[in-house]
Design a protein around this motif. Structure first.
Motif, PDB file in Angstrom:
ATOM      1  N   ASP A 175       0.671   4.149  -2.805  1.00  0.00           N
ATOM      2  CA  ASP A 175       0.409   5.538  -2.413  1.00  0.00           C
ATOM      3  C   ASP A 175       1.513   6.481  -2.867  1.00  0.00           C
ATOM      4  OD1 ASP A 175      -1.928   4.746  -1.195  1.00  0.00           O
ATOM      5  OD2 ASP A 175      -1.077   4.694   0.829  1.00  0.00           O
ATOM      6  N   GLN A 188       0.828  -1.204   0.000  1.00  0.00           N
ATOM      7  CA  GLN A 188       0.000   0.000   0.000  1.00  0.00           C
ATOM      8  C   GLN A 188       0.863   1.256   0.000  1.00  0.00           C
ATOM      9  OE1 GLN A 188      -3.539   0.029  -0.252  1.00  0.00           O
ATOM     10  NE2 GLN A 188      -2.921   2.108  -0.845  1.00  0.00           N
ATOM     11  N   HIS A 234      -4.431  -8.331  -2.437  1.00  0.00           N
ATOM     12  CA  HIS A 234      -4.693  -6.925  -2.102  1.00  0.00           C
ATOM     13  C   HIS A 234      -5.749  -6.338  -3.028  1.00  0.00           C
ATOM     14  CE1 HIS A 234      -3.968  -2.546  -2.319  1.00  0.00           C
ATOM     15  NE2 HIS A 234      -3.642  -2.655  -1.048  1.00  0.00           N
TER      16      HIS A 234
END
Length: 212
Positions: A80, A76, A98
């Motif tokens: 990001d 993640q 995910h």
């Protein structure tokens, strides 16, 4: 040598009754003398201090057998912060899980005919995909996994299949991200340098664009 740092996620191993976190030597084969690299270790397999991730220009999730919460935290973070990712075998599965909102390997499918180190098999890549660019329309690869993804969800897409329809490659659709997962082990083959070169090239480009 390129001035980038690639982080490689270490995996748990027990060697001579000693618990270790290791990076297999072949995971360095296509990086050696092309860039810098570091091992990312985690003592208790819990969440990781992102300070170590801050210095990485790209991340490799190598193969393994145990999926932990910090793997999804790192992924993640990469999504990001637009950090290129290459997921290998278990790393590929982490990316796929995910994408469907799962953190459990119970959502993988057991496959009985894809775990024979003595055999090779063919995969087909989707025209126009990154894997197609790196590997061609068809590619002969190793056969070393017991589990596979059932599906992936947007913004990821499947870009390679085996002849028996196992998901062998996935990618992020958005051109602003570079995320590739492969079910096979490219580090153990002698014909996957193009894949690693593409990965390194993207890390260099994004580092430059981000003025990192």
């Amino acid at each position: 040598m390129s001035n980038i740092i690639i982080g490689i996620i270490a995996r748990d191993e027990t060697i001579n009754n000693t618990n270790m976190q290791v990076i297999t030597k072949n995971n360095l084969k296509y990086l050696n003398n092309k860039c810098n690299f570091i091992g990312i270790l985690n003592y208790n397999n819990d969440y990781i201090d992102t300070k170590i991730l801050d210095i990485c220009d790209a991340i490799i999730f190598q193969g393994g057998s145990d999926i932990y919460p910090y793997h999804f935290q790192i992924l993640q973070y990469c999504l990001d912060n637009n950090i290129p990712v290459l997921g290998i075998c278990m790393g590929h599965q982490i990316i796929g899980l995910h994408s469907v909102g799962s953190t459990s390997d119970k959502d993988l499918t057991k496959v009985d005919n894809h775990n024979d180190k003595t055999k090779l098999h063919q995969i087909k890549t989707v025209p126009g995909s990154l894997l197609n660019i790196a590997l061609g329309d068809t590619y002969t690869t190793n056969t070393r996994h017991e589990f596979a993804l059932n599906k992936v969800s947007l913004p990821f897409k499947v870009t390679a299949y085996s002849e028996d329809n196992i998901i062998e490659g996935i990618e992020y659709i958005d051109n602003n991200h570079f995320v590739i997962g492969v079910q096979f082990h490219p580090e153990d083959l002698d014909t996957t340098e193009n894949l690693y070169n593409l990965f390194i090239k993207e890390a260099i480009k994004r580092k430059k664009n981000n003025n990192k």
